[in-house]
Design a protein around this motif. Structure first.
Motif, short mmCIF file in Angstrom:
data_model
loop_
_atom_site.label_atom_id
_atom_site.label_comp_id
_atom_site.label_asym_id
_atom_site.label_seq_id
_atom_site.Cartn_x
_atom_site.Cartn_y
_atom_site.Cartn_z
N GLY A 111 -8.53 31.69 40.36
CA GLY A 111 -9.02 31.79 41.73
C GLY A 111 -10.35 32.50 41.84
O GLY A 111 -10.86 32.69 42.95
N ASN A 112 -10.95 32.90 40.71
CA ASN A 112 -12.24 33.58 40.76
C ASN A 112 -13.35 32.58 41.12
O ASN A 112 -13.24 31.38 40.87
CB ASN A 112 -12.53 34.26 39.43
CG ASN A 112 -13.12 33.30 38.41
OD1 ASN A 112 -14.33 33.07 38.34
ND2 ASN A 112 -12.24 32.70 37.62
N HIS A 113 -14.45 33.10 41.68
CA HIS A 113 -15.61 32.27 42.01
C HIS A 113 -16.86 32.83 41.34
O HIS A 113 -17.97 32.73 41.87
CB HIS A 113 -15.82 32.22 43.52
CG HIS A 113 -14.68 31.63 44.27
ND1 HIS A 113 -14.54 30.27 44.48
CD2 HIS A 113 -13.59 32.20 44.85
CE1 HIS A 113 -13.44 30.03 45.17
NE2 HIS A 113 -12.84 31.19 45.40
N ASN A 114 -16.67 33.44 40.17
CA ASN A 114 -17.79 34.09 39.49
C ASN A 114 -18.95 33.12 39.28
O ASN A 114 -18.75 31.98 38.86
CB ASN A 114 -17.32 34.66 38.15
CG ASN A 114 -18.32 35.64 37.58
OD1 ASN A 114 -19.42 35.27 37.18
ND2 ASN A 114 -17.95 36.91 37.55
N TYR A 115 -20.14 33.59 39.57
CA TYR A 115 -21.35 32.75 39.47
C TYR A 115 -21.52 32.17 38.07
O TYR A 115 -22.04 31.06 37.90
CB TYR A 115 -22.56 33.61 39.85
CG TYR A 115 -23.86 32.86 39.98
CD1 TYR A 115 -24.17 32.18 41.16
CD2 TYR A 115 -24.77 32.83 38.94
CE1 TYR A 115 -25.37 31.48 41.28
CE2 TYR A 115 -25.98 32.14 39.05
CZ TYR A 115 -26.26 31.47 40.22
OH TYR A 115 -27.45 30.79 40.35
N TYR A 116 -21.10 32.92 37.04
CA TYR A 116 -21.28 32.49 35.65
C TYR A 116 -19.96 32.04 34.99
O TYR A 116 -19.86 32.02 33.77
CB TYR A 116 -21.91 33.63 34.83
CG TYR A 116 -23.24 34.07 35.36
CD1 TYR A 116 -24.41 33.36 35.09
CD2 TYR A 116 -23.35 35.22 36.15
CE1 TYR A 116 -25.64 33.77 35.58
CE2 TYR A 116 -24.58 35.64 36.64
CZ TYR A 116 -25.72 34.91 36.36
OH TYR A 116 -26.93 35.32 36.85
N TYR A 123 -13.12 39.19 47.73
CA TYR A 123 -14.15 39.81 46.89
C TYR A 123 -15.39 38.92 46.82
O TYR A 123 -16.52 39.40 46.88
CB TYR A 123 -13.59 40.06 45.50
CG TYR A 123 -14.43 40.95 44.62
CD1 TYR A 123 -14.24 42.33 44.62
CD2 TYR A 123 -15.41 40.42 43.78
CE1 TYR A 123 -15.02 43.15 43.81
CE2 TYR A 123 -16.19 41.23 42.98
CZ TYR A 123 -15.98 42.59 43.00
OH TYR A 123 -16.75 43.41 42.21
N HIS A 124 -15.15 37.60 46.73
CA HIS A 124 -16.28 36.66 46.67
C HIS A 124 -17.04 36.66 47.98
O HIS A 124 -18.29 36.60 47.99
CB HIS A 124 -15.77 35.26 46.35
CG HIS A 124 -16.87 34.26 46.16
ND1 HIS A 124 -17.80 34.36 45.15
CD2 HIS A 124 -17.21 33.15 46.87
CE1 HIS A 124 -18.66 33.36 45.22
NE2 HIS A 124 -18.33 32.62 46.26
N VAL A 125 -16.32 36.72 49.09
CA VAL A 125 -16.98 36.78 50.40
C VAL A 125 -17.87 38.03 50.47
O VAL A 125 -19.01 37.98 50.96
CB VAL A 125 -15.95 36.78 51.54
CG1 VAL A 125 -16.62 37.09 52.87
CG2 VAL A 125 -15.24 35.43 51.61
#
Length: 324
Positions: A262-267, A295-297
């Motif tokens: 579920g992470n949206h990490n840029y890398y 956290y992503h928001v």
């Protein structure tokens, strides 16, 4: 090149991803990996050994549980907070590696290498003890806690170029222990705080591209310089932009970690790519999807409202200090 990691068994699958990314960018250079640990299962050790040796490279393992216990016994207290006790292993590198090794590159296990690290490894340290990249987002209250002057830089310990011969010659491991004793074994950022204070004035500043925090993908250069004015003396706007677009080493600091479902990490795509090459199975952590979305928001809002992130950071730091 001598590359050092410090881990426990729980972080071995993450380490394997970092190691595989480095091997893919070795460019024919001879590598010797040194793995310092507080307990690694034999199966994990052997899988990693076979993988590295099949690539024609070397790997050595060092179990430091006994040495760590001796060091811990000299402290009135030892509390590493949310960080694993393995974070302290990098302090033992000079005395653990053979004395014939005079230079080494330490990497946190939560890093991936996207380009050749030869230019980094061959940087001259001269009379400097360490080479580290700055951390301009460090909390101001934390610098006050350390009695570090506002205009003084603070460095991140996720990537460290180490002048081992000089560190041994000047007895830096013992000096680090004495400083930790003085602080009664309780520092919010543990060994990173120790190195910043004990080696103050003897650290060569590395370009941010050699240790680019994934959270900084959402940070404006101008906001970082406003928060830490000393940063503009170490990193230009152009080099910061280039580091964001083409980092040499990405450091997955912060909670938006690519091995969490579920992470949206840029890398995250870079991490997933190297995970496919890893010799150890990586099962993504579950159960934090809602938190990771929030956290992503917050990361997205950081770019537009940097002061909001600063306020949240202050609250987080206060909670850390209470725990510590």
């Amino acid at each position: 090149m001598h590359i050092v990691y410090g881990v426990n068994e729980a972080f071995m699958p993450i380490l394997a991803v970092s190691l595989s990314s480095l091997l893919l960018h070795a460019e024919g250079e001879a590598l010797h990996f040194h793995i310092l640990s507080l307990g690694i299962e034999e199966e994990s050790r052997e899988k990693l050994r076979q993988y590295v040796e099949t690539e024609g490279q070397k790997i050595s393992f060092y179990d430091l549980e006994e040495k760590f216990s001796e060091w811990k016994g000299k402290l009135p207290a030892l509390f590493t907070g949310k960080f694993s006790k393995a974070t302290l292993l990098r302090l033992f590198i000079p005395s653990t590696l053979p004395e014939t090794i005079t230079k080494a590159l330490y990497l946190d296990a939560d890093t991936v290498v996207l380009q050749s690290i030869l230019p980094l490894y061959h940087l001259k340290l001269g009379d400097k003890l360490l080479g580290m990249a700055p951390e301009p987002s460090i909390y101001k209250k934390h610098k006050e806690f350390l009695s570090l002057a506002e205009e003084s830089p603070y460095y991140n310990a996720g990537v460290i170029l180490m002048n081992l011969s000089l560190l041994r010659e000047e007895g830096m491991e013992e000096k680090c222990l004495r400083y930790y004793q003085m602080k009664e074994g309780r520092l919010p950022f543990n060994d990173q705080d120790i190195l910043n204070m004990v080696c103050r004035g003897r650290i060569r500043s590395l370009p941010q591209r050699f240790n680019f925090f994934s959270n900084y993908a959402y940070a404006r250069y101008s906001a970082l310089c406003r928060f830490s004015p000393w940063y503009q003396e170490l990193e230009s706007k152009k080099s910061y932009s280039q580091a964001k677009a083409h980092p040499v080493i990405v450091h997955f600091a912060g909670d938006e970690r690519p091995w969490r479902e579920g992470n949206h990490n840029y890398y995250r795509r870079a991490f997933d790519y190297y995970a496919e090459e890893s010799p150890l199975p990586l099962e993504k952590e579950k159960g934090k999807q809602g938190y990771l979305f929030c956290y992503h928001v917050l990361n997205l809002l950081t770019f537009v409202f940097p002061k909001l992130r600063e306020k949240v950071g202050e609250l987080y730091y206060r909670s850390m200090k209470k725990e510590n």
